[in-house]
Design a protein around this motif. Structure first.
Motif, mmCIF file in Angstrom:
data_model
loop_
_atom_site.group_PDB
_atom_site.id
_atom_site.type_symbol
_atom_site.label_atom_id
_atom_site.label_comp_id
_atom_site.label_asym_id
_atom_site.label_seq_id
_atom_site.Cartn_x
_atom_site.Cartn_y
_atom_site.Cartn_z
ATOM 1 N N GLN A 138 0.829 -1.217 0.000
ATOM 2 C CA GLN A 138 0.000 0.000 0.000
ATOM 3 C C GLN A 138 0.857 1.258 0.000
ATOM 4 O OE1 GLN A 138 -3.022 -0.536 -0.718
ATOM 5 N NE2 GLN A 138 -4.300 -0.809 1.100
ATOM 6 N N THR A 139 1.925 1.245 0.825
ATOM 7 C CA THR A 139 2.822 2.400 0.888
ATOM 8 C C THR A 139 3.507 2.603 -0.466
ATOM 9 O OG1 THR A 139 3.237 1.857 3.185
ATOM 10 C CG2 THR A 139 4.769 3.390 2.156
ATOM 11 N N ALA A 140 4.034 1.502 -1.022
ATOM 12 C CA ALA A 140 4.733 1.605 -2.307
ATOM 13 C C ALA A 140 3.787 2.110 -3.387
ATOM 14 C CB ALA A 140 5.295 0.242 -2.697
ATOM 15 N N LYS A 141 2.528 1.665 -3.301
ATOM 16 C CA LYS A 141 1.555 2.071 -4.307
ATOM 17 C C LYS A 141 1.245 3.565 -4.190
ATOM 18 C CE LYS A 141 -3.121 1.109 -5.788
ATOM 19 N NZ LYS A 141 -4.302 0.299 -5.506
ATOM 20 N N SER A 142 1.085 4.062 -2.957
ATOM 21 C CA SER A 142 0.730 5.485 -2.868
ATOM 22 C C SER A 142 1.929 6.359 -3.223
ATOM 23 C CB SER A 142 0.095 5.833 -1.518
ATOM 24 O OG SER A 142 1.034 5.723 -0.517
ATOM 25 N N ASN A 143 3.157 5.906 -2.926
ATOM 26 C CA ASN A 143 4.337 6.651 -3.391
ATOM 27 C C ASN A 143 4.394 6.708 -4.911
ATOM 28 O OD1 ASN A 143 5.129 7.053 -0.784
ATOM 29 N ND2 ASN A 143 6.631 5.395 -0.772
ATOM 30 N N PHE A 144 4.088 5.564 -5.511
ATOM 31 C CA PHE A 144 4.122 5.538 -6.966
ATOM 32 C C PHE A 144 3.026 6.433 -7.559
ATOM 33 C CE2 PHE A 144 2.312 3.602 -10.854
ATOM 34 C CZ PHE A 144 3.296 4.043 -11.716
ATOM 35 N N THR A 263 9.996 4.497 -7.723
ATOM 36 C CA THR A 263 8.733 4.144 -7.059
ATOM 37 C C THR A 263 7.971 3.115 -7.887
ATOM 38 O OG1 THR A 263 7.597 6.031 -8.053
ATOM 39 C CG2 THR A 263 8.446 6.330 -5.808
ATOM 40 N N LYS A 264 8.100 3.201 -9.204
ATOM 41 C CA LYS A 264 7.420 2.224 -10.060
ATOM 42 C C LYS A 264 7.999 0.824 -9.830
ATOM 43 C CE LYS A 264 6.559 1.441 -14.973
ATOM 44 N NZ LYS A 264 5.137 1.489 -15.278
ATOM 45 N N ALA A 265 9.328 0.753 -9.805
ATOM 46 C CA ALA A 265 9.971 -0.547 -9.585
ATOM 47 C C ALA A 265 9.642 -1.090 -8.192
ATOM 48 C CB ALA A 265 11.480 -0.421 -9.767
ATOM 49 N N THR A 266 9.641 -0.199 -7.203
ATOM 50 C CA THR A 266 9.349 -0.630 -5.835
ATOM 51 C C THR A 266 7.921 -1.138 -5.724
ATOM 52 O OG1 THR A 266 10.857 1.079 -5.060
ATOM 53 C CG2 THR A 266 9.433 0.072 -3.405
ATOM 54 N N SER A 268 6.073 -2.374 -8.082
ATOM 55 C CA SER A 268 5.854 -3.619 -8.796
ATOM 56 C C SER A 268 6.498 -4.810 -8.065
ATOM 57 C CB SER A 268 6.320 -3.419 -10.239
ATOM 58 O OG SER A 268 7.059 -4.476 -10.686
ATOM 59 N N LYS A 269 7.628 -4.571 -7.421
ATOM 60 C CA LYS A 269 8.237 -5.639 -6.625
ATOM 61 C C LYS A 269 7.366 -5.964 -5.404
ATOM 62 C CE LYS A 269 12.391 -7.093 -4.153
ATOM 63 N NZ LYS A 269 11.589 -7.547 -3.004
ATOM 64 N N ALA A 270 6.876 -4.910 -4.725
ATOM 65 C CA ALA A 270 6.033 -5.125 -3.536
ATOM 66 C C ALA A 270 4.785 -5.922 -3.920
ATOM 67 C CB ALA A 270 5.652 -3.790 -2.907
ATOM 68 N N LYS A 271 4.254 -5.624 -5.119
ATOM 69 C CA LYS A 271 3.055 -6.319 -5.564
ATOM 70 C C LYS A 271 3.342 -7.801 -5.837
ATOM 71 C CE LYS A 271 -0.437 -5.925 -9.152
ATOM 72 N NZ LYS A 271 -1.049 -4.978 -10.090
ATOM 73 N N ASN A 272 4.443 -8.063 -6.531
ATOM 74 C CA ASN A 272 4.781 -9.464 -6.808
ATOM 75 C C ASN A 272 5.068 -10.245 -5.534
ATOM 76 O OD1 ASN A 272 4.436 -9.183 -9.528
ATOM 77 N ND2 ASN A 272 6.566 -8.622 -9.903
ATOM 78 N N ASP A 273 5.788 -9.601 -4.602
ATOM 79 C CA ASP A 273 6.056 -10.256 -3.313
ATOM 80 C C ASP A 273 4.744 -10.597 -2.612
ATOM 81 O OD1 ASP A 273 8.710 -9.945 -3.796
ATOM 82 O OD2 ASP A 273 9.043 -8.341 -2.334
ATOM 83 N N LEU A 274 3.828 -9.602 -2.630
ATOM 84 C CA LEU A 274 2.549 -9.794 -1.945
ATOM 85 C C LEU A 274 1.753 -10.936 -2.570
ATOM 86 C CD1 LEU A 274 0.335 -8.908 0.081
ATOM 87 C CD2 LEU A 274 -0.424 -7.257 -1.628
ATOM 88 N N ILE A 275 1.710 -10.969 -3.890
ATOM 89 C CA ILE A 275 0.924 -12.018 -4.553
ATOM 90 C C ILE A 275 1.497 -13.401 -4.236
ATOM 91 C CG2 ILE A 275 0.262 -12.986 -6.801
ATOM 92 C CD1 ILE A 275 0.099 -10.080 -7.820
ATOM 93 N N ARG A 276 2.829 -13.487 -4.326
ATOM 94 C CA ARG A 276 3.463 -14.774 -4.052
ATOM 95 C C ARG A 276 3.158 -15.224 -2.620
ATOM 96 N NH1 ARG A 276 8.619 -13.598 -4.271
ATOM 97 N NH2 ARG A 276 8.363 -12.811 -6.370
ATOM 98 N N LEU A 277 3.357 -14.282 -1.671
ATOM 99 C CA LEU A 277 3.117 -14.616 -0.261
ATOM 100 C C LEU A 277 1.651 -14.966 -0.013
ATOM 101 C CD1 LEU A 277 4.146 -14.768 2.674
ATOM 102 C CD2 LEU A 277 3.573 -12.351 2.899
ATOM 103 N N ALA A 278 0.739 -14.183 -0.608
ATOM 104 C CA ALA A 278 -0.686 -14.403 -0.352
ATOM 105 C C ALA A 278 -1.131 -15.771 -0.880
ATOM 106 C CB ALA A 278 -1.515 -13.281 -0.972
ATOM 107 N N LYS A 279 -0.564 -16.195 -2.009
ATOM 108 C CA LYS A 279 -0.944 -17.512 -2.540
ATOM 109 C C LYS A 279 -0.456 -18.641 -1.630
ATOM 110 C CE LYS A 279 -1.920 -16.461 -7.294
ATOM 111 N NZ LYS A 279 -1.498 -16.400 -8.689
ATOM 112 N N THR A 280 0.785 -18.511 -1.186
ATOM 113 C CA THR A 280 1.303 -19.495 -0.222
ATOM 114 C C THR A 280 0.469 -19.473 1.046
ATOM 115 O OG1 THR A 280 3.493 -18.969 -1.018
ATOM 116 C CG2 THR A 280 3.381 -20.224 1.018
ATOM 117 N N ALA A 281 0.164 -18.253 1.514
ATOM 118 C CA ALA A 281 -0.580 -18.112 2.768
ATOM 119 C C ALA A 281 -1.959 -18.724 2.626
ATOM 120 C CB ALA A 281 -0.689 -16.639 3.154
ATOM 121 N N TYR A 282 -2.598 -18.508 1.476
ATOM 122 C CA TYR A 282 -3.927 -19.095 1.287
ATOM 123 C C TYR A 282 -3.843 -20.610 1.449
ATOM 124 C CZ TYR A 282 -8.386 -20.478 -0.582
ATOM 125 O OH TYR A 282 -9.621 -21.039 -0.713
ATOM 126 N N SER A 283 -2.897 -21.194 0.753
ATOM 127 C CA SER A 283 -2.753 -22.644 0.799
ATOM 128 C C SER A 283 -2.479 -23.130 2.234
ATOM 129 C CB SER A 283 -1.619 -23.066 -0.139
ATOM 130 O OG SER A 283 -1.369 -24.436 -0.028
#
Ligand SMILES: *[C@@H]1O[C@H](CO)[C@@H](O)[C@H](O)[C@H]1NC(C)=O
Ligand SMILES: *[C@@H]1O[C@H](CO)[C@@H](O)[C@H](O)[C@H]1NC(C)=O
Ligand SMILES: *[C@@H]1O[C@H](CO)[C@@H](O)[C@H](O)[C@H]1NC(C)=O
Length: 373
Positions: A138-144, A263-266, A268-283
């Motif tokens: 969320q922070t990375a997104k609002s900075n971007f 900020t764009k790179a940050t 996009s990385k934060a988003k990919n990290d989140l998606i990866r973690l959230a999928k593992t977490a769901y499982s």
């Protein structure tokens, strides 16, 4: 959010011989029935089971809402659909229907309270990791978004460093200054007609359009420094947008470019990290939740039906058109097995209605739900 499927989670004493009735008679035999094998847990004392029972109610709810929260998060960052509900590499519904206790991970020589702690600590730690990762995103997104507004916003808000050039300004003059004003398209004739007389000592015919977008024309105007703030105040009253935040600087221009890219790179990385973690977490959290549910069914069954444990554990699936039959199925179950709760639970008794008012979760036998959202 609608659910993908809801399961009734049911445990009945083996003496009821319920399997055939459940498979063939319950809501016309139309709801898929899955018989689940529970392992032999170390039961411990009844006291400890009573204590564990309260804890399990709480954990069951916590993990259920944690799973739902992970799905919410995935929905905000991906085009999430039912295909993202993957548990141990298979659809969540298959995982439920084919549930087996993971004895490698949760060894059965441990007492129930240790198993519960092991399962839930792990799931709640993961829940917390997802929360933290979501916040970083969320922070990375609002900075971007802020950097993006500076780069790509309209002329009233964007950074003007990539637009203006030094020769458009009167620089290094003792008395004169050039200011920038973004004028809404609908007000440009007002501007053209009135800027020269807005204050004293505006240089006549100095207004020049240096950029336009769909909403604004960006003007430079040259005037005596002494009248600058008066001019800006009057411009605001005309609903023009003076850009007096702007100071020409090569350095700022370079920093802004860097800021946007960074900020764009940050983000996009934060988003990919989140998606990866959230999928593992769901499982993982989903699997933990089902294990907690299994222990809860076991503990409740022992508390209600006694030891040694002799009960059967079932999931009954409701989805699609059949989802409407869920409450009917519950009612049929209570009619059929209400006697297990003693006199108070016979279907015609007011006592049952009273009990379900006092405790909406309370049924005459072990009956819960799993909602796959
Ligand atoms: C169910 O689990 C068993 C044992 O783990 C496995 O052999 C089987 O393929 C599974 N079935 C499905 C539909 O996942
Ligand atoms: C049991 O847990 C282990 C460790 O997390 C995992 O690798 C394995 O796939 C799980 N087995 C089943 C049947 O879920
Ligand atoms: C709902 O239950 C009734 C019997 O109570 C059954 O006849 C009907 O087929 C069920 N509906 C679905 C969609 O399974």
């Amino acid at each position: 959010m609608g659910s993908i499927a809801t399961y009734l989670v049911l445990s009945l004493p083996q003496s009821t011989n319920a399997h055939e009735w459940l498979a063939q008679e319950l809501v016309g035999g139309k709801s898929p029935l899955y018989k689940i094998k529970l392992p032999d847990f170390q039961s411990g004392t009844l006291d400890s089971l009573v204590q564990e029972s309260d804890e399990l109610v709480k954990l069951d709810q916590q993990l259920s809402s944690s799973v739902a929260k992970v799905i919410d998060i995935l929905a905000t960052v991906t085009e999430s659909d039912s295909s993202s509900r993957i548990v141990n590499s298979k659809p969540a519904t298959d995982f439920i229907q084919n549930f087996t206790w993971n004895t490698t991970k949760y060894r059965l020589d441990k007492p129930i309270n240790q198993l519960v702690k092991l399962i839930s600590d792990e799931a709640l730690a993961l829940d917390n990791d997802v929360r933290v990762s979501y916040q970083s995103y969320q922070t990375a997104k609002s900075n971007f978004l802020a950097a993006d507004r500076k780069k790509n916003g309209d002329l009233s808000i964007k950074s003007l460093h990539e637009i203006v050039r030094p020769e458009q300004f009167v620089l290094d003059s003792e008395h004169l200054t050039t200011i920038l004003i973004a004028v809404p398209k609908s007000l440009t004739s007002d501007f053209d007609n009135s800027y020269e007389t807005l204050t004293q000592f505006v240089i006549p015919r100095s207004a020049t359009v240096i950029a336009t977008d769909s909403e604004f024309s960006l003007y430079t105007v040259t005037l005596f420094k002494k009248y600058q703030s008066e001019f800006i105040a009057a411009a605001r009253e005309h609903k023009w947008h003076p850009r007096n935040d702007f100071v020409y600087s090569e350095e700022t221009l370079n920093n802004l470019r860097k800021e946007f890219d960074l900020t764009k790179a940050t983000e996009s990385k934060a988003k990919n990290d989140l998606i990866r973690l959230a999928k593992t977490a769901y499982s993982d959290i989903f699997a933990s939740w089902l294990h907690i549910k299994a222990v809860r069914v076991y503990v409740e069954s022992v508390l209600r039906y006694g030891l040694p444990p002799q009960f059967d554990y079932y999931f009954i699936k409701f989805e699609g058109a059949n989802a409407k039959n869920l409450s009917k199925a519950k009612k049929e179950l209570i009619d059929k097995f209400g006697f297990l709760g003693g006199d108070g639970f016979s279907s015609t008794s007011n006592l049952h209605e009273y009990a379900s008012l006092v405790d909406t979760e309370y049924e005459p036998f072990v009956l819960y739900e799993i909602d796959v959202v």
